[in-house]
Scaffold this motif. Structure first.
Motif, PDB file in Angstrom:
ATOM      1  N   VAL A  42       0.882  -0.859   0.162  1.00 33.53           N
ATOM      2  CA  VAL A  42      -0.004  -0.213   0.459  1.00 33.53           C
ATOM      3  C   VAL A  42       0.814   1.594   0.462  1.00 33.53           C
ATOM      4  O   VAL A  42       1.124   2.021  -0.632  1.00 33.53           O
ATOM      5  N   GLN A  43       1.971   1.337   0.430  1.00 29.88           N
ATOM      6  CA  GLN A  43       2.455   2.409   0.785  1.00 29.88           C
ATOM      7  C   GLN A  43       3.728   2.965  -0.225  1.00 29.88           C
ATOM      8  O   GLN A  43       3.861   3.967  -0.528  1.00 29.88           O
ATOM      9  N   ALA A  44       3.866   1.470  -1.226  1.00 32.37           N
ATOM     10  CA  ALA A  44       4.747   1.844  -2.632  1.00 32.37           C
ATOM     11  C   ALA A  44       3.955   2.013  -3.404  1.00 32.37           C
ATOM     12  O   ALA A  44       4.424   3.128  -4.120  1.00 32.37           O
ATOM     13  N   LEU A  45       2.295   1.569  -3.664  1.00 33.79           N
ATOM     14  CA  LEU A  45       2.019   2.306  -4.619  1.00 33.79           C
ATOM     15  C   LEU A  45       1.097   3.648  -3.919  1.00 33.79           C
ATOM     16  O   LEU A  45       1.084   5.033  -4.829  1.00 33.79           O
ATOM     17  N   LEU A  46       1.587   4.804  -2.310  1.00 33.99           N
ATOM     18  CA  LEU A  46       0.872   5.213  -2.420  1.00 33.99           C
ATOM     19  C   LEU A  46       2.169   6.495  -3.063  1.00 33.99           C
ATOM     20  O   LEU A  46       1.996   6.926  -3.794  1.00 33.99           O
ATOM     21  N   ASN A  47       3.193   5.931  -2.810  1.00 36.97           N
ATOM     22  CA  ASN A  47       3.836   7.320  -3.089  1.00 36.97           C
ATOM     23  C   ASN A  47       4.214   6.953  -5.065  1.00 36.97           C
ATOM     24  O   ASN A  47       5.026   7.604  -5.401  1.00 36.97           O
ATOM     25  N   GLU A  48       3.625   5.936  -5.634  1.00 34.56           N
ATOM     26  CA  GLU A  48       3.683   5.717  -6.849  1.00 34.56           C
ATOM     27  C   GLU A  48       2.663   6.509  -7.502  1.00 34.56           C
ATOM     28  O   GLU A  48       3.114   7.361  -8.058  1.00 34.56           O
ATOM     29  N   TRP A  49       1.319   6.815  -6.813  1.00 35.55           N
ATOM     30  CA  TRP A  49       1.144   7.251  -7.215  1.00 35.55           C
ATOM     31  C   TRP A  49       1.032   8.636  -7.173  1.00 35.55           C
ATOM     32  O   TRP A  49       0.412   9.509  -7.611  1.00 35.55           O
ATOM     33  N   ARG A  50       1.375   9.224  -6.068  1.00 36.64           N
ATOM     34  CA  ARG A  50       1.748  10.356  -6.543  1.00 36.64           C
ATOM     35  C   ARG A  50       3.442  11.088  -6.954  1.00 36.64           C
ATOM     36  O   ARG A  50       3.289  12.698  -7.222  1.00 36.64           O
ATOM     37  N   GLY A  51       3.582   9.560  -7.682  1.00 33.61           N
ATOM     38  CA  GLY A  51       4.463  10.033  -9.082  1.00 33.61           C
ATOM     39  C   GLY A  51       5.917   9.555  -8.417  1.00 33.61           C
ATOM     40  O   GLY A  51       6.852  10.882  -8.781  1.00 33.61           O
ATOM     41  N   SER A  52       5.725   8.752  -7.180  1.00 36.15           N
ATOM     42  CA  SER A  52       7.711   9.047  -7.428  1.00 36.15           C
ATOM     43  C   SER A  52       8.376   7.790  -8.490  1.00 36.15           C
ATOM     44  O   SER A  52       9.610   8.148  -8.434  1.00 36.15           O
ATOM     45  N   ARG A  53       8.075   7.330  -9.192  1.00 30.77           N
ATOM     46  CA  ARG A  53       8.375   6.995 -10.029  1.00 30.77           C
ATOM     47  C   ARG A  53       9.856   5.670  -9.791  1.00 30.77           C
ATOM     48  O   ARG A  53      10.476   5.396 -10.799  1.00 30.77           O
ATOM     49  N   ARG A  54       9.634   4.767  -8.773  1.00 33.63           N
ATOM     50  CA  ARG A  54      10.515   4.300  -8.258  1.00 33.63           C
ATOM     51  C   ARG A  54      10.736   2.991  -8.997  1.00 33.63           C
ATOM     52  O   ARG A  54      10.763   2.112  -8.960  1.00 33.63           O
ATOM     53  N   LEU A  55       9.102   2.466  -9.467  1.00 35.70           N
ATOM     54  CA  LEU A  55       8.544   1.067  -9.571  1.00 35.70           C
ATOM     55  C   LEU A  55       8.243   1.357 -11.451  1.00 35.70           C
ATOM     56  O   LEU A  55       8.277   2.659 -11.469  1.00 35.70           O
ATOM     57  N   GLY A  56       8.531   0.456 -11.618  1.00 34.42           N
ATOM     58  CA  GLY A  56       8.285   0.747 -13.679  1.00 34.42           C
ATOM     59  C   GLY A  56       6.757  -0.253 -13.258  1.00 34.42           C
ATOM     60  O   GLY A  56       6.531  -0.434 -12.536  1.00 34.42           O
ATOM     61  N   PRO A  57       5.838   0.396 -15.040  1.00 36.84           N
ATOM     62  CA  PRO A  57       4.693   0.545 -14.863  1.00 36.84           C
ATOM     63  C   PRO A  57       4.167  -1.059 -14.708  1.00 36.84           C
ATOM     64  O   PRO A  57       3.243  -1.487 -14.115  1.00 36.84           O
ATOM     65  N   GLU A  58       4.729  -2.201 -14.728  1.00 35.28           N
ATOM     66  CA  GLU A  58       4.540  -3.026 -14.949  1.00 35.28           C
ATOM     67  C   GLU A  58       4.695  -3.799 -13.364  1.00 35.28           C
ATOM     68  O   GLU A  58       3.456  -4.172 -12.717  1.00 35.28           O
ATOM     69  N   GLU A  59       5.314  -3.546 -12.681  1.00 34.41           N
ATOM     70  CA  GLU A  59       5.380  -3.505 -11.309  1.00 34.41           C
ATOM     71  C   GLU A  59       4.008  -2.622 -10.411  1.00 34.41           C
ATOM     72  O   GLU A  59       3.639  -3.257  -9.718  1.00 34.41           O
ATOM     73  N   VAL A  60       4.112  -1.558 -11.168  1.00 29.61           N
ATOM     74  CA  VAL A  60       3.090  -0.706 -10.354  1.00 29.61           C
ATOM     75  C   VAL A  60       1.309  -1.711 -10.824  1.00 29.61           C
ATOM     76  O   VAL A  60       0.341  -2.023  -9.900  1.00 29.61           O
ATOM     77  N   VAL A  61       1.317  -2.000 -11.907  1.00 30.21           N
ATOM     78  CA  VAL A  61      -0.139  -3.642 -12.267  1.00 30.21           C
ATOM     79  C   VAL A  61       0.279  -3.921 -11.523  1.00 30.21           C
ATOM     80  O   VAL A  61      -1.004  -5.131 -10.700  1.00 30.21           O
ATOM     81  N   GLN A  62       0.858  -4.969 -11.226  1.00 29.62           N
ATOM     82  CA  GLN A  62       1.321  -5.722 -10.204  1.00 29.62           C
ATOM     83  C   GLN A  62       1.143  -6.165  -9.276  1.00 29.62           C
ATOM     84  O   GLN A  62       0.485  -6.227  -8.515  1.00 29.62           O
ATOM     85  N   TYR A  63       1.321  -4.969  -8.315  1.00 28.61           N
ATOM     86  CA  TYR A  63       1.127  -4.424  -7.169  1.00 28.61           C
ATOM     87  C   TYR A  63      -0.346  -3.532  -6.994  1.00 28.61           C
ATOM     88  O   TYR A  63      -1.009  -4.267  -6.189  1.00 28.61           O
ATOM     89  N   GLU A  64      -0.855  -2.982  -7.933  1.00 25.14           N
ATOM     90  CA  GLU A  64      -2.461  -2.509  -7.955  1.00 25.14           C
ATOM     91  C   GLU A  64      -3.044  -3.867  -7.929  1.00 25.14           C
ATOM     92  O   GLU A  64      -4.132  -4.576  -7.389  1.00 25.14           O
ATOM     93  N   LYS A  65      -3.196  -5.114  -8.977  1.00 24.55           N
ATOM     94  CA  LYS A  65      -3.858  -6.630  -8.602  1.00 24.55           C
ATOM     95  C   LYS A  65      -3.456  -7.044  -7.001  1.00 24.55           C
ATOM     96  O   LYS A  65      -4.762  -7.216  -6.731  1.00 24.55           O
TER      97      LYS A  65
END
Lengths: 203, 275
Positions: free
Chosen positions: B124-147
């Motif tokens: 959840v924290q990684a996704l919150l960071n990503e959604w705010r635009g931290s860009r630490r995760l690749g697009p595939e990882e974001v999709v995987q985390y959201e899943k």
């Protein structure tokens, strides 16, 4: 946890003057009276019920006092958990349970209080027998049920109360472990637990 | 597991603060407990970015829905909500919170508490960071985390059970035991308290050993007591009492525990020299 309070009950002690005369003649002057000491599972004058299992246990534990000739009682209730020798009027010689009723044999002593008691009996005065014990109660509907922590101290002879709860002035007094130790010595305390353990056989 | 800095995980920080305060209270270190509560109240105030992030975090961790479509909608809404966070302000508030924890509390014992939902917290924290635009995760990882988050949101709720202590919160159990012991320590001996504690923990091995110990101690106490006993009524009961204790077969049943407690009481009275 509820604190232990002094609990006293009253029950009319019915005796037959002729039987007492017979008893004196056949027991070398000793006054022996037989009668009901207490009833279980019956609402008493103080709105209290003693479950049979508890009264039965206490009568069982009281056998040690009877066996050691120290099952003394007083004339009138003191507000104490200790039976004062100077006020002792009688001694319980026998106590047993039968169908939820505790029957007993009481010997009137040749003590000052015993002589008063003997004189009252001789005059046919209505007397009551009253258990004295300590324990807690739990409200159940319109009455109180005596709880498992109840400990019988003795049975006293008292006059008939004018109203239910007439002996309640001494009631409500809290009793702690220390004051109970004045009445129950170490062997009494051990005996209570031993009786408990021995009763497991009946489970 | 999601890549993230656990010291900057808002859920972990909050959870650790609450646990730290509770544990210090139980240990009687009231000062530390009050400090932790002060830190909580000072930083998680209404209107703060930290509180905003924590509310969103909490909603994602604790919400449970039956429908995947609803779960996806929640994720979408959360992503949008993140855009309203002031990232710089949040970073500053979090730094200040970490600084306070390190200075006011005991940092060595603060971050080492095991959190059962650590993987969820991290995701959840990684996704919150990503959604705010931290860009630490690749697009595939974001999709995987959201899943992973979608699966979490549609998890089957676990029914609370207190049958086994493993399902009970150990801290709550400890608090309950401490309260019980505080109330009954004048009535129950240490042995009796420890017996009840082992029962609550459902530790069969420990309980079995203790019950066997109690029986042995009772036999010894009986021997010693009767060596000096001259009470005829008790002497008459000796043989049957010894046989009864000897034949006791303890198990973990309630009746058996009551019997063991009674035996403890007997030992206590027999060994009592305060007459």
């Amino acid at each position: 946890m509820n604190s232990k309070k002094l609990l006293t009950e009253w029950l009319a002690f019915e005796y037959d003057a002729d039987l007492i005369k017979e008893s004196i003649e056949s027991n070398a002057g000793k006054v022996l009276m037989k009668g009901v000491l207490q009833k279980a599972d019956t609402l008493n004058q103080n709105g209290r019920i003693y479950p049979e299992v508890i009264l039965e246990r206490e009568v069982r534990n009281y056998q040690k006092f009877i066996g050691e000739n120290r099952a003394l009682g007083e004339l009138d209730h003191p507000d104490s958990s200790v039976v004062e020798l100077k006020n002792a009027s009688h001694i319980i010689r026998e106590a047993y349970m039968n169908d939820g009723v505790c029957y007993g044999t009481v010997e009137i002593l040749e003590t000052p209080s015993g002589k008063i008691l003997r004189s009252l009996i001789g005059s046919g005065v209505t007397l009551g027998i009253s258990s004295r014990g300590v324990g807690s109660t739990r409200r159940d509907g319109d009455h109180d049920v005596v709880q498992d922590d109840f400990q019988l101290i003795c049975w006293d002879f008292v006059s008939e109360p004018s109203t239910p709860g007439a002996f309640m002035m001494a009631e409500g007094k809290d009793f702690d472990k220390t004051s109970l130790r004045r009445h129950f010595n170490k062997t009494d305390r051990v005996d209570r637990i031993v009786n408990d353990i021995l009763s497991w056989e009946n489970e | 597991m999601a890549k993230h800095n656990k010291k900057r995980n808002v859920g972990l920080l909050h959870e650790q603060l609450v646990r730290y305060a509770s544990e210090k209270l139980v240990d009687g270190e009231r000062g530390f407990a009050e400090l932790a509560i002060e830190v909580l109240q000072e930083h998680f105030t209404d209107g703060s970015e930290l509180k905003k992030e924590f509310r969103l975090f909490n909603a994602l961790v604790h919400t449970s829905v039956e429908d995947n479509a609803i779960a996806r909608q929640i994720i979408k809404e959360s992503r949008e909500a993140c855009k309203n966070h002031d990232f710089n302000q949040l970073r500053s508030e979090k730094s200040q919170l970490i600084k306070d924890i390190n200075h006011k509390l005991d940092p060595d014992n603060f971050y080492n508490k095991k959190i059962s939902k650590y993987r969820v917290f991290a995701t959840v924290q990684a996704l919150l960071n990503e959604w705010r635009g931290s860009r630490r995760l690749g697009p595939e990882e974001v999709v995987q985390y959201e899943k992973v988050l979608e699966e979490w949101l549609t998890r089957k709720p676990i029914e609370a059970s207190m049958d086994k202590s493993s399902a009970a919160n150990p801290l709550a159990l400890k608090l309950m035991i401490d309260r019980f012991n505080a109330k009954y320590n004048t009535v129950l001996s240490e042995e009796q308290q420890s017996l009840l504690e082992n029962c609550l923990h459902d530790d069969e091995e420990k309980l079995g050993n203790q019950l066997s110990d109690i029986k042995t101690r009772a036999k010894l106490a009986l021997q010693r007591f009767y060596d000096d006993c001259d009470n005829q009524i008790l002497l008459e009961k000796r043989d049957i009492l010894e046989r009864r204790i000897d034949s006791l077969e303890f198990d973990a049943s309630r009746r058996s525990i009551v019997k063991a407690l009674t035996i403890c009481e007997l030992v206590k009275e027999m060994e009592d020299e305060d007459e």
